[in-house]
Design a protein around this motif. Structure first.
Motif, PDB file in Angstrom:
ATOM      1  N   ASN A 276      11.015   6.204  27.743  1.00  0.00           N
ATOM      2  CA  ASN A 276      11.991   5.297  27.098  1.00  0.00           C
ATOM      3  C   ASN A 276      12.143   5.241  25.545  1.00  0.00           C
ATOM      4  O   ASN A 276      12.878   4.076  25.391  1.00  0.00           O
ATOM      5  N   PHE A 277      11.727   5.932  24.689  1.00  0.00           N
ATOM      6  CA  PHE A 277      12.468   6.202  22.935  1.00  0.00           C
ATOM      7  C   PHE A 277      13.561   6.530  23.273  1.00  0.00           C
ATOM      8  O   PHE A 277      13.746   7.774  23.709  1.00  0.00           O
ATOM      9  N   GLN A 278      14.444   6.143  22.166  1.00  0.00           N
ATOM     10  CA  GLN A 278      15.192   6.277  22.036  1.00  0.00           C
ATOM     11  C   GLN A 278      15.438   7.384  20.325  1.00  0.00           C
ATOM     12  O   GLN A 278      14.116   6.715  19.812  1.00  0.00           O
ATOM     13  N   ASP A 279      16.755   8.188  20.182  1.00  0.00           N
ATOM     14  CA  ASP A 279      16.772   8.943  18.791  1.00  0.00           C
ATOM     15  C   ASP A 279      16.085   7.455  17.787  1.00  0.00           C
ATOM     16  O   ASP A 279      15.237   7.701  17.324  1.00  0.00           O
ATOM     17  N   ASN A 280      17.215   6.398  18.169  1.00  0.00           N
ATOM     18  CA  ASN A 280      17.172   5.871  16.378  1.00  0.00           C
ATOM     19  C   ASN A 280      15.483   5.492  16.219  1.00  0.00           C
ATOM     20  O   ASN A 280      14.650   4.975  15.284  1.00  0.00           O
ATOM     21  N   ASP A 281      14.277   4.869  17.554  1.00  0.00           N
ATOM     22  CA  ASP A 281      13.101   4.511  18.127  1.00  0.00           C
ATOM     23  C   ASP A 281      12.313   5.907  16.829  1.00  0.00           C
ATOM     24  O   ASP A 281      10.916   5.847  16.003  1.00  0.00           O
ATOM     25  N   LEU A 282      12.363   6.502  17.125  1.00  0.00           N
ATOM     26  CA  LEU A 282      11.725   8.442  16.664  1.00  0.00           C
ATOM     27  C   LEU A 282      11.661   9.110  15.448  1.00  0.00           C
ATOM     28  O   LEU A 282      10.955   8.435  14.967  1.00  0.00           O
ATOM     29  N   ILE A 283      13.203   8.043  15.089  1.00  0.00           N
ATOM     30  CA  ILE A 283      13.564   7.964  13.278  1.00  0.00           C
ATOM     31  C   ILE A 283      12.744   7.033  12.599  1.00  0.00           C
ATOM     32  O   ILE A 283      12.370   7.626  11.627  1.00  0.00           O
ATOM     33  N   SER A 284      12.465   6.087  12.995  1.00  0.00           N
ATOM     34  CA  SER A 284      11.763   4.980  13.049  1.00  0.00           C
ATOM     35  C   SER A 284      10.620   5.408  12.403  1.00  0.00           C
ATOM     36  O   SER A 284       9.952   4.920  12.133  1.00  0.00           O
ATOM     37  N   LEU A 285      10.066   5.920  13.703  1.00  0.00           N
ATOM     38  CA  LEU A 285       8.461   6.351  14.152  1.00  0.00           C
ATOM     39  C   LEU A 285       8.154   7.375  12.785  1.00  0.00           C
ATOM     40  O   LEU A 285       7.049   7.463  12.534  1.00  0.00           O
ATOM     41  N   ALA A 286       9.312   7.940  12.230  1.00  0.00           N
ATOM     42  CA  ALA A 286       8.741   9.132  11.741  1.00  0.00           C
ATOM     43  C   ALA A 286       8.757   9.062  10.304  1.00  0.00           C
ATOM     44  O   ALA A 286       8.296   9.067   9.972  1.00  0.00           O
ATOM     45  N   TRP A 287       9.205   8.106  10.620  1.00  0.00           N
ATOM     46  CA  TRP A 287       9.392   6.950   8.491  1.00  0.00           C
ATOM     47  C   TRP A 287       8.371   6.593   8.689  1.00  0.00           C
ATOM     48  O   TRP A 287       7.973   6.095   7.122  1.00  0.00           O
ATOM     49  N   LEU A 288       7.621   5.411   9.453  1.00  0.00           N
ATOM     50  CA  LEU A 288       7.081   5.212   9.457  1.00  0.00           C
ATOM     51  C   LEU A 288       5.624   5.533   9.269  1.00  0.00           C
ATOM     52  O   LEU A 288       4.628   5.422   8.499  1.00  0.00           O
ATOM     53  N   PHE A 289       5.379   6.978   9.832  1.00  0.00           N
ATOM     54  CA  PHE A 289       4.379   8.269   9.894  1.00  0.00           C
ATOM     55  C   PHE A 289       4.492   8.641   8.593  1.00  0.00           C
ATOM     56  O   PHE A 289       3.618   9.544   8.123  1.00  0.00           O
ATOM     57  N   LYS A 290       5.701   8.625   7.868  1.00  0.00           N
ATOM     58  CA  LYS A 290       5.348   9.375   7.008  1.00  0.00           C
ATOM     59  C   LYS A 290       4.698   9.153   5.922  1.00  0.00           C
ATOM     60  O   LYS A 290       4.476   7.531   4.895  1.00  0.00           O
ATOM     61  N   GLY A 291       3.717   9.953   4.602  1.00  0.00           N
ATOM     62  CA  GLY A 291       2.611   9.213   4.421  1.00  0.00           C
ATOM     63  C   GLY A 291       1.248   9.080   5.005  1.00  0.00           C
ATOM     64  O   GLY A 291       0.510   8.753   3.956  1.00  0.00           O
ATOM     65  N   MET A 292       0.834   8.235   6.198  1.00  0.00           N
ATOM     66  CA  MET A 292       0.120   8.343   6.937  1.00  0.00           C
ATOM     67  C   MET A 292      -0.730   9.379   6.528  1.00  0.00           C
ATOM     68  O   MET A 292      -0.777  10.901   6.834  1.00  0.00           O
ATOM     69  N   THR A 293      -2.123   9.119   6.387  1.00  0.00           N
ATOM     70  CA  THR A 293      -3.501  10.350   6.520  1.00  0.00           C
ATOM     71  C   THR A 293      -4.256  10.208   7.695  1.00  0.00           C
ATOM     72  O   THR A 293      -4.068   9.090   8.416  1.00  0.00           O
ATOM     73  N   GLU A 294      -5.093  10.705   7.523  1.00  0.00           N
ATOM     74  CA  GLU A 294      -5.823  10.608   8.558  1.00  0.00           C
ATOM     75  C   GLU A 294      -6.927   9.032   8.640  1.00  0.00           C
ATOM     76  O   GLU A 294      -7.290   8.253   9.925  1.00  0.00           O
ATOM     77  N   ASP A 295      -7.516   8.477   7.742  1.00  0.00           N
ATOM     78  CA  ASP A 295      -7.614   7.408   7.570  1.00  0.00           C
ATOM     79  C   ASP A 295      -7.079   5.870   8.100  1.00  0.00           C
ATOM     80  O   ASP A 295      -7.159   4.698   8.621  1.00  0.00           O
ATOM     81  N   ASP A 296      -5.690   6.792   9.031  1.00  0.00           N
ATOM     82  CA  ASP A 296      -4.888   5.432   8.571  1.00  0.00           C
ATOM     83  C   ASP A 296      -4.570   5.425  10.358  1.00  0.00           C
ATOM     84  O   ASP A 296      -4.220   5.281  11.790  1.00  0.00           O
ATOM     85  N   PHE A 297      -5.346   6.049  11.220  1.00  0.00           N
ATOM     86  CA  PHE A 297      -5.442   6.448  12.403  1.00  0.00           C
ATOM     87  C   PHE A 297      -6.779   6.167  12.859  1.00  0.00           C
ATOM     88  O   PHE A 297      -7.785   6.594  12.521  1.00  0.00           O
ATOM     89  N   THR A 298      -7.297   5.331  14.046  1.00  0.00           N
ATOM     90  CA  THR A 298      -8.332   5.002  14.703  1.00  0.00           C
ATOM     91  C   THR A 298      -8.720   5.650  15.780  1.00  0.00           C
ATOM     92  O   THR A 298      -7.601   4.700  16.392  1.00  0.00           O
ATOM     93  N   TYR A 299      -9.547   6.195  16.346  1.00  0.00           N
ATOM     94  CA  TYR A 299      -9.529   6.692  17.973  1.00  0.00           C
ATOM     95  C   TYR A 299     -10.846   5.453  18.383  1.00  0.00           C
ATOM     96  O   TYR A 299     -12.088   5.932  17.742  1.00  0.00           O
TER      97      TYR A 299
END
Length: 341
Positions: A276-299
């Protein structure tokens, strides 16, 4: 001439600045998701959860019912100042002419304001209560829905089962099958993984060596499905699935140019079975992930223990992962719910 050149250059700079400001205002994640009416696909509807403790072999299945101590807040997902949202990721094991169990089940808690992502992996054998069925494996939810009403109903049942189990709402979902998983990784040029030990992949007659590896879609798919050659079986497999997903996201959603992501979206979306993601949602997510590193993910994985229980669908005792619901509640509060400021 010099004055004309100066005016022209100034006009171009103003135009570029205006375009940049517009794109920033439109797609910057914290702004974008605050303005967006984030969908709420499901809210917890079952106030019944599995027994937190495994039973001894030979004991009868008493289907102990536990009522949550509080109904989760739903207002945060509908607030215009939303700070976080939940994404359900489903990987299906369907082949041709087969119904589909969800072999990969993950919840991604995205916090745009902090540029953080929490990944929660749910074992496919987790014992949960499904309305109208009773206690069975969580990966049965999709196939039960699919048998009732096709792909769409399968999606709804899987979303609701996860929402009921974790007692949080779901806002987005992404569903793909194994073929799509392989194609997506090839579309982004492969993915990097780091292995803690050698892993044999018998289905493609390959052994991966310990350390960093760059792998294509075929090998990544085999790695995501392999558990027998891993010391901790399915739990190591879940960790590898998470690593692959995280690294694909870091690679796919780090655009140096918005146009490149826009051009790549059709290639990726054709291999996503449903979302149910729209293209604009994915582009914004792309912006969010730009510059993120391993430390920004918690598993994290769902805490619990192995056990055997009577399954209402198979009418026999099956292996289950029996979740520790006290620990699951703590996991939810720490990694899936918005913290009060």
């Amino acid at each position: 001439m010099k004055r004309w050149t100066l005016y022209t250059a100034a006009s171009i700079l103003v135009g570029l600045f205006g375009t940049g400001s517009y794109l920033y205002y439109k797609y910057e994640p914290n702004h974008y998701f605050k303005r967006l009416e984030v969908p709420v696909l499901s809210t917890p509807s079952v106030a019944i959860q599995p027994s937190p403790l495994p039973m001894s072999p030979g004991t009868q299945d008493t289907n102990i019912q536990v009522t949550p101590d509080a109904t989760p807040k739903e207002t945060s997902t509908q607030d215009k100042d939303i700070k976080a949202f939940n994404v359900l990721i489903l990987g299906l094991d369907a082949r041709k002419e087969e119904s589909s169990r969800s072999d990969v089940i993950m919840v991604m808690h995205v916090i745009p304001s902090a540029h953080k992502v929490n990944l929660i992996s749910i074992p496919r054998d987790t014992r949960v209560n499904i309305e109208g069925v009773g206690y069975t494996k969580i990966n049965h939810a999709h196939i039960l829905g699919e048998l009732k009403g096709g792909n769409e109903e399968g999606t709804k049942e899987a979303i609701q089962a996860v929402s009921n189990f974790l007692q949080v709402p779901m806002n987005y979902y992404v569903k793909t099958n194994f073929a799509g998983f392989e194609n997506i990784i090839d579309a982004v040029g492969g993915v990097d993984v780091e292995l803690e030990h050698n892993i044999t992949l018998p289905d493609i007659d390959t052994t991966l060596s310990q350390g960093k590896q760059h792998i294509n879609g075929k090998i990544a798919l085999s790695l995501a499905r392999e558990r027998y050659s891993m010391p901790n079986g399915d739990f190591d497999r879940q960790a590898e699935q998470s690593q692959i997903l995280k690294n694909v996201a870091l690679k796919l959603l780090q655009p140096e140019h918005i146009g490149e992501i826009a051009a790549l979206l059709p290639k990726v979306k054709k291999d996503i079975q449903d979302t149910n993601f729209q293209d604009n949602d994915l582009i914004s997510l792309a912006w969010l992930f730009k510059g993120m590193t391993e430390d920004d993910f918690t598993y994290r994985q769902i805490p619990g223990a192995s056990g055997y229980e009577l399954d209402p669908l198979m009418q026999m005792r099956l292996y289950y992962w029996l979740p520790d619901m006290t620990a699951v509640k703590e996991l939810r509060e720490n990694f899936l719910e918005e913290k009060s400021s």
